[in-house]
Design a protein around this motif. Structure first.
Motif, PDB file in Angstrom:
ATOM      1  N   ASP A  37      45.167  54.298  42.853  1.00  0.00           N
ATOM      2  CA  ASP A  37      43.895  53.605  43.049  1.00  0.00           C
ATOM      3  C   ASP A  37      43.708  52.450  42.069  1.00  0.00           C
ATOM      4  O   ASP A  37      42.636  51.846  42.022  1.00  0.00           O
ATOM      5  N   THR A  38      44.743  52.125  41.308  1.00  0.00           N
ATOM      6  CA  THR A  38      44.657  51.054  40.322  1.00  0.00           C
ATOM      7  C   THR A  38      45.390  49.820  40.826  1.00  0.00           C
ATOM      8  O   THR A  38      46.513  49.922  41.325  1.00  0.00           O
ATOM      9  N   VAL A  39      44.732  48.667  40.704  1.00  0.00           N
ATOM     10  CA  VAL A  39      45.322  47.401  41.116  1.00  0.00           C
ATOM     11  C   VAL A  39      45.441  46.510  39.886  1.00  0.00           C
ATOM     12  O   VAL A  39      44.452  46.241  39.206  1.00  0.00           O
ATOM     13  N   TYR A  40      46.656  46.068  39.621  1.00  0.00           N
ATOM     14  CA  TYR A  40      46.943  45.178  38.502  1.00  0.00           C
ATOM     15  C   TYR A  40      47.059  43.764  39.072  1.00  0.00           C
ATOM     16  O   TYR A  40      47.985  43.471  39.824  1.00  0.00           O
ATOM     17  N   MET A  41      46.086  42.925  38.727  1.00  0.00           N
ATOM     18  CA  MET A  41      46.024  41.577  39.265  1.00  0.00           C
ATOM     19  C   MET A  41      46.670  40.595  38.297  1.00  0.00           C
ATOM     20  O   MET A  41      46.324  40.565  37.115  1.00  0.00           O
ATOM     21  N   SER A  42      47.603  39.798  38.802  1.00  0.00           N
ATOM     22  CA  SER A  42      48.254  38.787  37.974  1.00  0.00           C
ATOM     23  C   SER A  42      47.251  37.724  37.554  1.00  0.00           C
ATOM     24  O   SER A  42      46.204  37.545  38.182  1.00  0.00           O
ATOM     25  N   GLY A  43      47.602  37.000  36.500  1.00  0.00           N
ATOM     26  CA  GLY A  43      46.745  35.927  36.020  1.00  0.00           C
ATOM     27  C   GLY A  43      46.531  34.868  37.084  1.00  0.00           C
ATOM     28  O   GLY A  43      47.467  34.497  37.807  1.00  0.00           O
ATOM     29  N   GLN A  44      45.301  34.410  37.172  1.00  0.00           N
ATOM     30  CA  GLN A  44      44.951  33.334  38.092  1.00  0.00           C
ATOM     31  C   GLN A  44      44.555  32.111  37.280  1.00  0.00           C
ATOM     32  O   GLN A  44      43.801  32.212  36.319  1.00  0.00           O
ATOM     33  N   ILE A  45      45.088  30.974  37.687  1.00  0.00           N
ATOM     34  CA  ILE A  45      44.682  29.702  37.116  1.00  0.00           C
ATOM     35  C   ILE A  45      43.906  28.954  38.200  1.00  0.00           C
ATOM     36  O   ILE A  45      43.892  29.377  39.361  1.00  0.00           O
ATOM     37  N   PRO A  46      43.239  27.853  37.853  1.00  0.00           N
ATOM     38  CA  PRO A  46      42.387  27.180  38.826  1.00  0.00           C
ATOM     39  C   PRO A  46      43.139  26.319  39.834  1.00  0.00           C
ATOM     40  O   PRO A  46      43.033  25.088  39.858  1.00  0.00           O
ATOM     41  N   LEU A  47      43.899  26.987  40.690  1.00  0.00           N
ATOM     42  CA  LEU A  47      44.598  26.291  41.764  1.00  0.00           C
ATOM     43  C   LEU A  47      43.851  26.515  43.067  1.00  0.00           C
ATOM     44  O   LEU A  47      43.408  27.624  43.356  1.00  0.00           O
ATOM     45  N   PHE A 105      37.724  32.551  39.148  1.00  0.00           N
ATOM     46  CA  PHE A 105      37.027  33.725  39.675  1.00  0.00           C
ATOM     47  C   PHE A 105      37.069  33.784  41.197  1.00  0.00           C
ATOM     48  O   PHE A 105      37.136  34.866  41.775  1.00  0.00           O
ATOM     49  N   LYS A 106      37.072  32.644  41.862  1.00  0.00           N
ATOM     50  CA  LYS A 106      37.244  32.650  43.324  1.00  0.00           C
ATOM     51  C   LYS A 106      38.613  33.230  43.678  1.00  0.00           C
ATOM     52  O   LYS A 106      38.743  34.003  44.631  1.00  0.00           O
ATOM     53  N   ASN A 107      39.630  32.855  42.919  1.00  0.00           N
ATOM     54  CA  ASN A 107      40.975  33.366  43.178  1.00  0.00           C
ATOM     55  C   ASN A 107      41.063  34.862  42.898  1.00  0.00           C
ATOM     56  O   ASN A 107      41.653  35.620  43.685  1.00  0.00           O
ATOM     57  N   LEU A 108      40.468  35.307  41.789  1.00  0.00           N
ATOM     58  CA  LEU A 108      40.453  36.744  41.502  1.00  0.00           C
ATOM     59  C   LEU A 108      39.713  37.507  42.603  1.00  0.00           C
ATOM     60  O   LEU A 108      40.143  38.581  43.024  1.00  0.00           O
ATOM     61  N   GLN A 109      38.612  36.937  43.076  1.00  0.00           N
ATOM     62  CA  GLN A 109      37.838  37.579  44.138  1.00  0.00           C
ATOM     63  C   GLN A 109      38.682  37.725  45.407  1.00  0.00           C
ATOM     64  O   GLN A 109      38.663  38.774  46.052  1.00  0.00           O
ATOM     65  N   THR A 155      36.390  44.732  45.337  1.00  0.00           N
ATOM     66  CA  THR A 155      35.512  43.611  45.015  1.00  0.00           C
ATOM     67  C   THR A 155      35.625  43.342  43.523  1.00  0.00           C
ATOM     68  O   THR A 155      36.224  44.138  42.781  1.00  0.00           O
ATOM     69  N   LEU A 156      34.998  42.274  43.084  1.00  0.00           N
ATOM     70  CA  LEU A 156      34.974  42.004  41.647  1.00  0.00           C
ATOM     71  C   LEU A 156      34.242  43.108  40.896  1.00  0.00           C
ATOM     72  O   LEU A 156      34.506  43.354  39.727  1.00  0.00           O
ATOM     73  N   GLY A 157      33.341  43.814  41.564  1.00  0.00           N
ATOM     74  CA  GLY A 157      32.630  44.928  40.944  1.00  0.00           C
ATOM     75  C   GLY A 157      33.519  46.123  40.637  1.00  0.00           C
ATOM     76  O   GLY A 157      33.127  47.009  39.876  1.00  0.00           O
ATOM     77  N   ASP A 158      34.711  46.152  41.231  1.00  0.00           N
ATOM     78  CA  ASP A 158      35.651  47.243  40.968  1.00  0.00           C
ATOM     79  C   ASP A 158      36.548  46.969  39.757  1.00  0.00           C
ATOM     80  O   ASP A 158      37.330  47.828  39.353  1.00  0.00           O
ATOM     81  N   ILE A 159      36.437  45.780  39.191  1.00  0.00           N
ATOM     82  CA  ILE A 159      37.267  45.424  38.038  1.00  0.00           C
ATOM     83  C   ILE A 159      36.796  46.194  36.808  1.00  0.00           C
ATOM     84  O   ILE A 159      35.605  46.254  36.517  1.00  0.00           O
ATOM     85  N   VAL A 160      37.750  46.776  36.106  1.00  0.00           N
ATOM     86  CA  VAL A 160      37.440  47.543  34.890  1.00  0.00           C
ATOM     87  C   VAL A 160      37.880  46.819  33.618  1.00  0.00           C
ATOM     88  O   VAL A 160      37.434  47.158  32.532  1.00  0.00           O
ATOM     89  N   LYS A 161      38.757  45.816  33.748  1.00  0.00           N
ATOM     90  CA  LYS A 161      39.258  45.098  32.570  1.00  0.00           C
ATOM     91  C   LYS A 161      39.646  43.688  32.968  1.00  0.00           C
ATOM     92  O   LYS A 161      40.297  43.484  33.984  1.00  0.00           O
ATOM     93  N   LEU A 187      40.063  51.228  42.582  1.00  0.00           N
ATOM     94  CA  LEU A 187      39.433  51.460  43.877  1.00  0.00           C
ATOM     95  C   LEU A 187      38.943  52.895  43.967  1.00  0.00           C
ATOM     96  O   LEU A 187      39.511  53.793  43.342  1.00  0.00           O
ATOM     97  N   ASN A 188      37.910  53.118  44.711  1.00  0.00           N
ATOM     98  CA  ASN A 188      37.360  54.462  44.942  1.00  0.00           C
ATOM     99  C   ASN A 188      36.921  55.139  43.653  1.00  0.00           C
ATOM    100  O   ASN A 188      37.018  56.356  43.527  1.00  0.00           O
ATOM    101  N   ALA A 189      36.485  54.341  42.674  1.00  0.00           N
ATOM    102  CA  ALA A 189      36.069  54.932  41.393  1.00  0.00           C
ATOM    103  C   ALA A 189      34.667  55.503  41.478  1.00  0.00           C
ATOM    104  O   ALA A 189      33.854  55.109  42.237  1.00  0.00           O
TER     105      ALA A 189
END
Length: 129
Positions: free
Chosen positions: A26-36, A57-61, A70-76, A127-129
Motif C-alpha cells: 500500500d506504499t507508493v514511492y514517488m520519484s522527484g518531480q521538477i517543473p516540467l 505539485f501538479k506533477n506530484l498530483q 491523492t495528495l492527501g495520502d502523502i505521508v512524507k 493508500l488505504n491508510a
C-alpha cells in the motif's frame, strides 16, 4: 511482495533510469518531480519560483492519482531548493495543494537541480491508510 510500476502521461516522462513511482503493497514511492510541462517536457515558470513550485505539485498530483491516491495520502515529502530563501513560498504552495494534517517533510538546500530548475520534490504516499 510484488512491486507495481506507476506511469501517467499527465506527469513528465522519466528522463533517466527510473520510474515515475513504484508501488509496494500500500506504499507508493514517488520519484522527484521538477517543473516540467508533461506535454512539452519543457521547464515551466521562466525563472519564477512560485510557478515552478506549482508545476511540481501538479506533477506530484498526477502521479498520486495514477497510483490510485491523492495528495492527501502523502505521508512524507522531501523538497530540494536551490535557494532556501524560497522556503516560505514553497510552504505557501504546498499548503494550497495539500490538505491538513500535512505530511512529514524535509527541505534541503542544494547547489543545482536537473535542467537548471529551482525546486524538486519527491514523496511517499500510503493508500488505504
Amino acid at each position: 511482495m510484488a512491486k507495481t510500476i506507476i506511469h501517467t502521461d499527465n506527469a513528465p516522462a522519466a528522463i533517466g533510469a527510473y520510474s515515475q513511482a513504484v508501488r509496494a503493497g500500500d506504499t507508493v514511492y514517488m520519484s522527484g518531480q521538477i517543473p516540467l510541462d508533461p506535454a512539452t517536457m519543457e521547464v515551466v515558470g521562466g525563472g519564477d519560483f512560485r510557478a515552478e513550485a506549482v508545476q511540481v505539485f501538479k506533477n506530484l498530483q498526477a502521479v498520486a492519482e495514477a497510483a490510485g491516491g491523492t495528495l492527501g495520502d502523502i505521508v512524507k515529502v522531501n523538497a530540494y531548493l536551490t535557494d532556501l530563501g524560497n522556503f516560505a513560498i514553497f510552504n505557501e504552495v504546498m499548503a494550497e495543494f495539500m490538505p491538513q494534517p500535512f505530511p512529514a517533510r524535509a527541505a534541503i538546500g542544494v547547489a543545482s537541480l536537473p535542467k537548471g530548475v529551482q525546486v524538486e520534490a519527491e514523496a511517499v504516499l500510503v493508500l488505504n491508510a
